[in-house]
Design a protein around this motif. Structure first.
Motif, PDB file in Angstrom:
ATOM      1  N   LEU A  97      45.180  26.152  42.682  1.00 23.93           N
ATOM      2  CA  LEU A  97      46.320  25.384  42.959  1.00 23.93           C
ATOM      3  C   LEU A  97      47.348  26.354  44.501  1.00 23.93           C
ATOM      4  N   ALA A  98      48.271  25.445  44.829  1.00 26.21           N
ATOM      5  CA  ALA A  98      48.727  26.189  46.572  1.00 26.21           C
ATOM      6  C   ALA A  98      49.085  27.542  46.248  1.00 26.21           C
ATOM      7  N   LYS A  99      49.460  28.056  45.284  1.00 29.28           N
ATOM      8  CA  LYS A  99      50.226  29.048  44.783  1.00 29.28           C
ATOM      9  C   LYS A  99      49.087  29.753  44.644  1.00 29.28           C
ATOM     10  N   GLY A 100      47.749  29.460  43.583  1.00 25.55           N
ATOM     11  CA  GLY A 100      46.624  30.332  44.236  1.00 25.55           C
ATOM     12  C   GLY A 100      45.431  31.025  45.765  1.00 25.55           C
ATOM     13  N   GLU A 101      46.107  30.001  46.516  1.00 23.10           N
ATOM     14  CA  GLU A 101      45.382  30.117  47.768  1.00 23.10           C
ATOM     15  C   GLU A 101      45.259  31.210  48.331  1.00 23.10           C
ATOM     16  N   ARG A 102      46.266  32.390  48.317  1.00 24.73           N
ATOM     17  CA  ARG A 102      45.242  33.321  48.742  1.00 24.73           C
ATOM     18  C   ARG A 102      45.670  34.928  47.980  1.00 24.73           C
ATOM     19  N   ASN A 103      45.202  34.639  46.469  1.00 19.48           N
ATOM     20  CA  ASN A 103      45.021  35.420  45.229  1.00 19.48           C
ATOM     21  C   ASN A 103      43.462  35.345  45.556  1.00 19.48           C
TER      22      ASN A 103
END
Length: 247
Positions: free
Chosen positions: A215-221
């Motif tokens: 998901l977009a919220k996890g792109e940098r995780n």
């Protein structure tokens, strides 16, 4: 020897220092397998997967409304594709992590026959299914009943759960004598864990392809990306198959 022990301690500390946490929305049918996978994932990588399970349709609405999930493990392939079109999924991150199987199941031994003919009898009062509007396993149950020509005959006996977990709960407690549930909920290592069941032939409903997506919220995780990678490892696939899925 002391120096070696110190070096190992430093390396371990360095490894855990980079460990992270990922918020995961998990389809209800996959909650049990994912709990086991999350334990393996943390042991093998140091990352922690924080799980929330529920109906895929409800997760869709929550993700659109800004829920903090970083990875979605859906009960279908349509929902992640739709979320990608709407910009909530990182492009190209979707893949099928499991193909589910539908089972007609009873918590009691000897109730469900090998062909599901019990559906044509008067030996039960309630048939549990998941909500076909929000749960792919519920839609598969309705498709199966249509294929058998039994929708109208059994409609008065249907009790509908919000998701497949609730359909299983109704059946496992005996509040419904029969239920259409996910094979993964009642199967382990090649046999039913309890009761009796009929594994519905795959040609009686559309394939239950379950897709994962970043998901977009996890792109940098990094932990989110690590989890999606982990689901594609042979070790993870073996565990998924042990629950009756195709991996």
């Amino acid at each position: 020897m002391i120096r070696l022990a110190s070096l190992l301690a430093i390396l371990t500390t360095m490894g855990t220092a980079h460990a992270g946490e990922v918020q995961v929305a998990v389809a209800a049918n996959f909650a049990g397998p994912m709990e086991k996978l999350a334990e393996q994932f943390q042991r093998d990588t140091g990352h922690k997967a924080v799980l929330a399970s529920g109906a895929t349709g409800k997760f869709y609405a929550q993700i659109r409304n800004g829920a903090p999930f970083e990875v979605l493990l859906a009960a279908d392939d349509a929902t992640p594709a739709r979320l990608e079109t709407e910009g909530h999924v990182v492009a190209g991150s979707r893949f099928t992590y499991a193909v589910g199987r539908l089972v007609l199941w009873s918590a009691r031994d000897g109730v469900v026959d090998a062909g599901g003919k019990v559906l044509n009898t008067a030996s039960y009062r309630h048939l549990a299914i998941a909500n076909p509007k929000t749960a792919p396993y519920g839609a598969a149950a309705i498709a199966t009943l249509q294929k058998l020509g039994l929708v109208e005959a059994v409609r008065p006996r249907i009790v509908q759960g919000e998701n497949i977990a609730q359909a299983w709960q109704f059946t496992s407690t005996g509040n419904a004598e029969l239920g259409f549930v996910a094979q993964a909920q009642v199967w382990r290592d090649g046999k039913f864990t309890a009761g009796s069941g009929w594994i519905v032939p795959a040609n009686m409903h559309a394939p239950i392809r379950q897709d994962a997506a970043l998901l977009a919220k996890g792109e940098r995780n990094p932990a989110a990306r690590a989890l999606l990678h982990y689901l594609r490892t042979d070790k993870a696939k073996a565990l998924i198959r042990s629950f009756g899925y195709e991996a």
